[in-house]
Design an enzyme around this catalytic site. Structure first.
Site, mmCIF file in Angstrom:
data_model
loop_
_atom_site.group_PDB
_atom_site.id
_atom_site.type_symbol
_atom_site.label_atom_id
_atom_site.label_comp_id
_atom_site.label_asym_id
_atom_site.label_seq_id
_atom_site.Cartn_x
_atom_site.Cartn_y
_atom_site.Cartn_z
ATOM 1 N N ALA A 13 0.642 -1.256 0.055
ATOM 2 C CA ALA A 13 -0.052 -0.122 0.071
ATOM 3 C C ALA A 13 0.738 1.151 -0.040
ATOM 4 O O ALA A 13 0.239 2.590 0.044
ATOM 5 C CB ALA A 13 -0.868 -0.040 1.284
ATOM 6 N N GLN A 15 3.928 3.994 -1.717
ATOM 7 C CA GLN A 15 4.363 4.711 -2.751
ATOM 8 C C GLN A 15 4.913 3.794 -4.036
ATOM 9 O O GLN A 15 4.491 3.949 -4.781
ATOM 10 C CB GLN A 15 5.361 5.876 -2.455
ATOM 11 C CG GLN A 15 5.369 6.748 -1.623
ATOM 12 C CD GLN A 15 6.594 7.687 -2.086
ATOM 13 O OE1 GLN A 15 6.148 8.441 -3.286
ATOM 14 N NE2 GLN A 15 7.826 7.677 -1.729
ATOM 15 N N ARG A 92 14.083 5.384 7.889
ATOM 16 C CA ARG A 92 15.074 6.318 8.942
ATOM 17 C C ARG A 92 13.956 7.210 9.401
ATOM 18 O O ARG A 92 13.907 8.308 8.501
ATOM 19 C CB ARG A 92 16.491 6.582 8.658
ATOM 20 C CG ARG A 92 17.354 7.051 9.465
ATOM 21 C CD ARG A 92 18.516 7.203 8.882
ATOM 22 N NE ARG A 92 19.798 6.993 9.635
ATOM 23 C CZ ARG A 92 20.831 6.745 9.768
ATOM 24 N NH1 ARG A 92 21.147 5.909 8.774
ATOM 25 N NH2 ARG A 92 21.840 6.375 10.832
ATOM 26 N N VAL A 129 14.026 -4.461 -1.775
ATOM 27 C CA VAL A 129 14.004 -3.037 -2.156
ATOM 28 C C VAL A 129 14.104 -1.885 -0.634
ATOM 29 O O VAL A 129 14.839 -1.069 -0.827
ATOM 30 C CB VAL A 129 12.577 -2.501 -2.890
ATOM 31 C CG1 VAL A 129 12.640 -1.052 -3.249
ATOM 32 C CG2 VAL A 129 12.820 -3.403 -4.256
ATOM 33 N N ASP A 159 19.962 2.658 -9.120
ATOM 34 C CA ASP A 159 21.595 3.526 -9.072
ATOM 35 C C ASP A 159 22.065 3.261 -10.503
ATOM 36 O O ASP A 159 22.674 4.065 -11.219
ATOM 37 C CB ASP A 159 22.342 3.093 -7.996
ATOM 38 C CG ASP A 159 21.823 3.029 -6.668
ATOM 39 O OD1 ASP A 159 21.308 3.930 -6.318
ATOM 40 O OD2 ASP A 159 21.449 1.977 -6.182
ATOM 41 N N ARG A 162 20.031 5.226 -12.876
ATOM 42 C CA ARG A 162 20.417 6.716 -12.673
ATOM 43 C C ARG A 162 21.938 7.078 -13.485
ATOM 44 O O ARG A 162 21.880 7.824 -14.195
ATOM 45 C CB ARG A 162 20.585 7.053 -11.391
ATOM 46 C CG ARG A 162 19.025 7.196 -10.671
ATOM 47 C CD ARG A 162 19.261 7.135 -9.125
ATOM 48 N NE ARG A 162 18.049 7.462 -8.382
ATOM 49 C CZ ARG A 162 17.988 7.102 -7.201
ATOM 50 N NH1 ARG A 162 18.887 6.749 -6.401
ATOM 51 N NH2 ARG A 162 16.728 7.443 -6.633
ATOM 52 N N HIS A 187 23.771 0.008 -1.683
ATOM 53 C CA HIS A 187 22.756 1.129 -2.243
ATOM 54 C C HIS A 187 22.877 2.051 -1.130
ATOM 55 O O HIS A 187 21.948 2.189 -0.207
ATOM 56 C CB HIS A 187 21.395 0.638 -2.354
ATOM 57 C CG HIS A 187 20.478 1.597 -2.569
ATOM 58 N ND1 HIS A 187 20.333 2.312 -3.570
ATOM 59 C CD2 HIS A 187 19.282 1.842 -1.763
ATOM 60 C CE1 HIS A 187 19.337 3.139 -3.273
ATOM 61 N NE2 HIS A 187 18.575 3.009 -2.385
HETATM 62 P P1 NAX Z 1 6.132 3.994 2.051
HETATM 63 O O1 NAX Z 1 6.316 4.430 3.410
HETATM 64 O O2 NAX Z 1 5.364 4.579 0.971
HETATM 65 O O3 NAX Z 1 5.445 2.464 1.958
HETATM 66 C C1 NAX Z 1 6.149 1.507 2.784
HETATM 67 C C2 NAX Z 1 5.005 0.292 3.205
HETATM 68 O O4 NAX Z 1 5.556 -0.552 3.770
HETATM 69 C C3 NAX Z 1 3.818 1.116 3.948
HETATM 70 O O5 NAX Z 1 2.610 0.858 3.501
HETATM 71 C C4 NAX Z 1 4.061 0.222 5.266
HETATM 72 O O6 NAX Z 1 2.860 -0.001 5.758
HETATM 73 C C5 NAX Z 1 4.599 -1.050 4.775
HETATM 74 N N1 NAX Z 1 5.137 -1.772 5.779
HETATM 75 C C6 NAX Z 1 5.799 -1.484 6.757
HETATM 76 N N2 NAX Z 1 6.454 -2.480 7.503
HETATM 77 C C7 NAX Z 1 5.985 -3.794 6.888
HETATM 78 C C8 NAX Z 1 5.926 -5.024 7.057
HETATM 79 N N3 NAX Z 1 6.652 -5.724 8.162
HETATM 80 N N4 NAX Z 1 5.212 -5.919 6.216
HETATM 81 C C9 NAX Z 1 4.609 -5.328 5.166
HETATM 82 N N5 NAX Z 1 4.546 -3.910 4.665
HETATM 83 C C10 NAX Z 1 5.150 -3.219 5.878
HETATM 84 O O7 NAX Z 1 7.644 3.633 1.183
HETATM 85 P P2 NAX Z 1 8.061 3.391 -0.327
HETATM 86 O O8 NAX Z 1 8.331 4.892 -0.764
HETATM 87 O O9 NAX Z 1 7.100 2.607 -1.057
HETATM 88 O O10 NAX Z 1 9.410 2.822 -0.010
HETATM 89 C C11 NAX Z 1 9.870 1.560 0.629
HETATM 90 C C12 NAX Z 1 11.291 1.362 0.766
HETATM 91 O O11 NAX Z 1 11.993 1.477 -0.170
HETATM 92 C C13 NAX Z 1 11.697 2.221 1.680
HETATM 93 O O12 NAX Z 1 12.501 1.608 2.820
HETATM 94 C C14 NAX Z 1 12.821 3.334 0.941
HETATM 95 O O13 NAX Z 1 13.768 3.461 1.652
HETATM 96 C C15 NAX Z 1 13.176 2.025 -0.178
HETATM 97 N N6 NAX Z 1 13.799 2.453 -1.437
HETATM 98 C C16 NAX Z 1 14.610 1.654 -1.825
HETATM 99 C C17 NAX Z 1 15.362 2.029 -2.938
HETATM 100 C C18 NAX Z 1 16.701 1.172 -3.624
HETATM 101 O O14 NAX Z 1 16.780 1.727 -4.692
HETATM 102 N N7 NAX Z 1 16.938 -0.156 -3.107
HETATM 103 C C19 NAX Z 1 14.930 3.229 -3.917
HETATM 104 C C20 NAX Z 1 13.839 3.695 -3.330
HETATM 105 C C21 NAX Z 1 13.320 3.691 -1.709
HETATM 106 O O15 NAX Z 1 13.872 4.751 -1.388
#
Ligand code: NAX
Length: 327
Positions: A13, A15, A92, A129, A159, A162, A187
């Protein structure tokens, strides 16, 4: 038409989920002949929001979408999963120390690793991710004794993409002309976007740009792109992250083009002097669903120092999660 495969997505759910799920349902990840069943995991308070996303997925009337399961229980969401994209993580927050962040994520990725080990397909391909992605992948992997450690990977593809886009812009070439960039390591801002083997329209990239631009502008721009997006958009990269996750899984499932490689965070086998076991970005080629590290690339002193610095950071993260008893 093939039999449907099961694709689990956590944080569905959020972003990234909001972009990712529609791309998977459209066939962008596994191809136009591969139906999918989406198995979506969220925390309990987000299940209502997730039900809205499910309504929209249904309203998309995607011919390849053969079913949707939602749950707040990893053992339901990962049941028989052929692919698992672990996106949900603990971000964080201001004032949070790295130890607190690793500990909070350990509370997520340890039980998810255990659940994958218990109920997923024996051939499941796992992409982490959620940040810190490499170390979260290590935690899940180390808690999944019934699966092969090579089934756990982390995303450095954003990355990588990009890095392609920045070089294409600098040289005035289309992105399709850029080949064989590598993202080594974590990353994080210590990642090393390496142009030493890259080509643009078959010409060596480092003959087209000057070394100072490469070292002082290009590398920091790629490494800090995430922060630039947060600054401009007021939210972290989401659609581009989803697109990179699609690219990572598509290439893992369907293979890389002859003579080209991509970057994946994978368990080190000691290649290029990277400590064994770290989940580290490497150049890989993929055939029949199996990735292999590209071997024998020359490593300059500059590269060595950058590759060691990012390995050092990952070693410290691993030591920290070891101390917390998570691996
Ligand atoms: P959001 O905060 O919009 O969505 C994260 C979702 O995960 C929330 O809906 C939350 O309820 C859910 N969640 C939390 N704990 C959970 C669990 N134990 N089981 C199931 N769902 C759970 O974050 P979003 O922008 O979608 O980013 C998600 C993650 O991707 C973040 O950790 C972010 O830092 C990371 N990213 C990693 C990237 C990469 O290149 N590896 C780049 C993009 C992003 O920053």
């Amino acid at each position: 038409m093939n039999e449907p495969v099961r694709v689990a997505v956590t944080g569905a759910a959020g972003q990234i989920g909001y972009s990712l799920l529609f791309r998977i349902a459209a066939g962008d990840m596994l191809g136009p002949d591969q139906p999918v069943i989406l198995q979506l995991l969220e925390v309990t308070p987000a299940l209502k929001a997730l039900s809205g996303v499910v309504m929209e997925l249904n309203d998309g009337a995607f011919p390849l979408l053969h079913g949707i399961v939602t749950s707040d229980d990893p053992k339901v969401a990962f049941k028989d999963a052929d692919y698992a994209l672990l996106v949900g993580a603990m971000p964080r927050k201001a004032g949070m120390e790295r130890g607190d962040l690793l500990s909070a994520n350990g509370g997520i990725f340890k039980p998810q690793g255990e659940a994958l080990s218990e109920v997923a397909s024996r051939n499941v391909k796992v992409l982490v991710v959620g940040n810190p992605a490499n170390t979260n992948a290590l935690i899940a992997q180390q808690n999944a004794p019934e699966l092969d450690p090579k089934q756990f990977t982390a995303m450095v593809r954003l990355d990588h993409n990009r890095a392609i886009s920045q070089l294409a812009a600098k040289t005035g070439a289309p992105v399709s002309a850029v080949k064989n960039i590598t993202i080594w390591g974590n990353h994080s801002s210590t990642q090393y976007p390496d142009l030493s083997q890259a080509t643009v329209n078959g010409q060596k990239a480092l003959d087209l740009v000057d070394q100072q631009w490469y070292e002082e502008e290009y590398i920091p721009t790629v490494a800090k792109r995430g922060a630039a997006i947060i600054e401009a958009r007021g939210a972290s990269s989401a659609a581009s992250a989803a697109s990179a996750a699609i690219d990572h899984m598509r290439d893992w499932a369907l293979g890389t083009q002859d003579g080209e490689w991509v970057s994946m965070g994978i368990p080190s086998d000691g290649s290029y002097g990277v400590p064994e076991g770290l989940i580290y970005g490497f150049p890989v080629t993929i055939k029949n669903g199996e990735y292999s590290i590209v071997q024998g690339l020359p490593v300059s002193d500059f590269s060595r120092q950058k590759m060691d610095a990012t390995a050092q950071e990952l070693t410290e993260e691993r030591d920290a999660v070891r101390e917390l008893g998570l691996v």
